[in-house]
Scaffold this motif. Structure first.
Motif, PDB file in Angstrom:
ATOM      1  N   TYR A 242      19.051 -15.672 -36.643  1.00 33.66           N
ATOM      2  CA  TYR A 242      18.931 -16.658 -35.558  1.00 33.66           C
ATOM      3  C   TYR A 242      20.256 -16.795 -34.819  1.00 33.66           C
ATOM      4  O   TYR A 242      20.294 -16.791 -33.579  1.00 33.66           O
ATOM      5  N   GLN A 243      21.341 -16.885 -35.565  1.00 32.39           N
ATOM      6  CA  GLN A 243      22.665 -17.031 -34.959  1.00 32.39           C
ATOM      7  C   GLN A 243      23.029 -15.826 -34.096  1.00 32.39           C
ATOM      8  O   GLN A 243      23.667 -15.968 -33.056  1.00 32.39           O
ATOM      9  N   ALA A 244      22.636 -14.655 -34.537  1.00 34.17           N
ATOM     10  CA  ALA A 244      22.939 -13.447 -33.782  1.00 34.17           C
ATOM     11  C   ALA A 244      22.166 -13.394 -32.469  1.00 34.17           C
ATOM     12  O   ALA A 244      22.665 -12.891 -31.453  1.00 34.17           O
ATOM     13  N   ILE A 245      20.950 -13.931 -32.476  1.00 28.96           N
ATOM     14  CA  ILE A 245      20.092 -13.873 -31.284  1.00 28.96           C
ATOM     15  C   ILE A 245      20.359 -15.038 -30.340  1.00 28.96           C
ATOM     16  O   ILE A 245      20.455 -14.867 -29.124  1.00 28.96           O
ATOM     17  N   ARG A 246      20.479 -16.238 -30.909  1.00 27.03           N
ATOM     18  CA  ARG A 246      20.606 -17.455 -30.088  1.00 27.03           C
ATOM     19  C   ARG A 246      21.613 -18.390 -30.754  1.00 27.03           C
ATOM     20  O   ARG A 246      21.226 -19.366 -31.410  1.00 27.03           O
ATOM     21  N   PRO A 247      22.898 -18.092 -30.616  1.00 25.28           N
ATOM     22  CA  PRO A 247      23.923 -18.831 -31.357  1.00 25.28           C
ATOM     23  C   PRO A 247      23.858 -20.338 -31.105  1.00 25.28           C
ATOM     24  O   PRO A 247      23.653 -20.783 -29.976  1.00 25.28           O
ATOM     25  N   LEU A 248      24.031 -21.090 -32.170  1.00 24.38           N
ATOM     26  CA  LEU A 248      24.087 -22.546 -32.073  1.00 24.38           C
ATOM     27  C   LEU A 248      25.473 -22.971 -31.609  1.00 24.38           C
ATOM     28  O   LEU A 248      26.463 -22.261 -31.809  1.00 24.38           O
ATOM     29  N   GLU A 249      25.542 -24.138 -30.986  1.00 25.21           N
ATOM     30  CA  GLU A 249      26.821 -24.663 -30.524  1.00 25.21           C
ATOM     31  C   GLU A 249      27.726 -24.962 -31.719  1.00 25.21           C
ATOM     32  O   GLU A 249      27.257 -25.282 -32.813  1.00 25.21           O
ATOM     33  N   SER A 250      29.026 -24.848 -31.502  1.00 25.69           N
ATOM     34  CA  SER A 250      29.975 -25.078 -32.591  1.00 25.69           C
ATOM     35  C   SER A 250      29.783 -26.478 -33.173  1.00 25.69           C
ATOM     36  O   SER A 250      29.452 -27.427 -32.457  1.00 25.69           O
TER      37      SER A 250
END
Length: 293
Positions: A248-256
């Motif tokens: 998921y992080q690789a496709i649609r990274p979450l905000e810091s």
């Protein structure tokens, strides 16, 4: 087994709603949740999945669930059981769904699941919310639209359940005040993001492995919200492989800082469980509040 009188009414109602003569040959009770009875129906037209509950207690629950499944299905990015019809038979409400066979997870099951959820979260609207209230578990879920996630989360999620818990002696005045104070600070705690289509109750009990080896999701509490809500829900009770989060992080990274907001997002389902079950969920809610006070 289904009561014979209900079975006859279901035969008639399903035949009328599906515009084909249906005869229920066998009804096998299968595992359901706390609210619904669930059955595998073997009929003259094939196999179906049937959910039933008390129509007097939950008169519109299945109508809302059908709408939620349709909303998820329209995104066409992840499999959901196709809802066929809802109605009443005697004093029982019912929802009829296609029956989906279970399978074995494909080698890339978790990566595919994460990619599908990321694509689901790409679906957006100009507002946070939905066009009507629905349910999470047996509790009403308010979806009044707002342009601000912080306002939506405060007024439609945290405060209604905080008030319910206080009125039912599940929390005391100091905890209620902590929740009120937290709601005032929400605009500073959440990063700005557009609304995302959410499953709304994405824990391990609400997905299965389909016959194609990919994920099937069901029992939604759909709305357009902050996508960290779905991710936080997957972390609340476990059951999701680390590959899900890496992908998921690789496709649609979450905000810091998303890890620090997990408790903030989990506060809503914890309040749901506190209102439904009480017990140790009070301490869980207090622990989360401690992080933000």
């Amino acid at each position: 087994m289904i009561d014979e009188m209900i079975k006859r009414e279901l035969n008639t109602t399903l035949s009328r709603q599906l515009s084909v003569k249906i005869q229920i040959n066998h009804a096998e009770r299968i595992h359901g949740g706390d609210i619904n009875e669930t059955f595998l129906l073997d009929t003259s037209e094939g196999r179906y999945f049937l959910k039933m509950n008390d129509a007097r207690k939950y008169p519109d629950m299945f109508e809302k669930e059908l709408s939620g499944l349709e909303e998820l299905g329209a995104a066409n990015v992840i499999t959901v059981p196709r809802p066929l019809c809802f109605g009443t038979a005697g004093n029982r409400a019912f929802l009829l769904l296609e029956y989906l066979d279970k399978g074995n997870a494909a080698p890339d099951f978790w990566e595919n699941f994460a990619a599908s959820v990321a694509r689901l979260h790409d679906q957006t609207r100009p507002y946070f919310g939905l066009n009507a209230a629905n349910y999470i578990g047996s509790l009403k879920q308010y979806n009044t639209p707002y342009s601000s996630w912080a306002v939506f989360y405060a007024f439609n999620r945290l405060m209604p359940l905080a008030k319910m818990a206080f009125d039912n002696y599940r929390i005391d005045k100091p905890v209620l005040q902590q929740l009120e104070n937290l709601c005032r600070r929400l605009p500073q705690l959440f990063p700005d993001e557009p609304p995302s289509l959410l499953h709304g109750d994405l824990w391990s009990g609400n997905f299965l492995v389909g016959s194609n080896g990919k994920a099937v999701i069901f029992d939604p509490a759909v709305y357009y919200g902050h996508r960290e809500m779905d991710l936080a829900m997957t972390r609340l009770f476990g059951g999701f492989d680390t590959r899900f989060y890496y992908t998921y992080q690789a496709i649609r990274p979450l905000e810091s800082g998303w890890q620090q907001r997990l408790g903030l997002c989990q506060l809503y389902p914890l309040l749901v469980h506190l209102n439904l079950f009480g017990g140790n969920y009070f301490n869980d809610v207090k622990d989360v509040l401690q992080q933000y006070n």
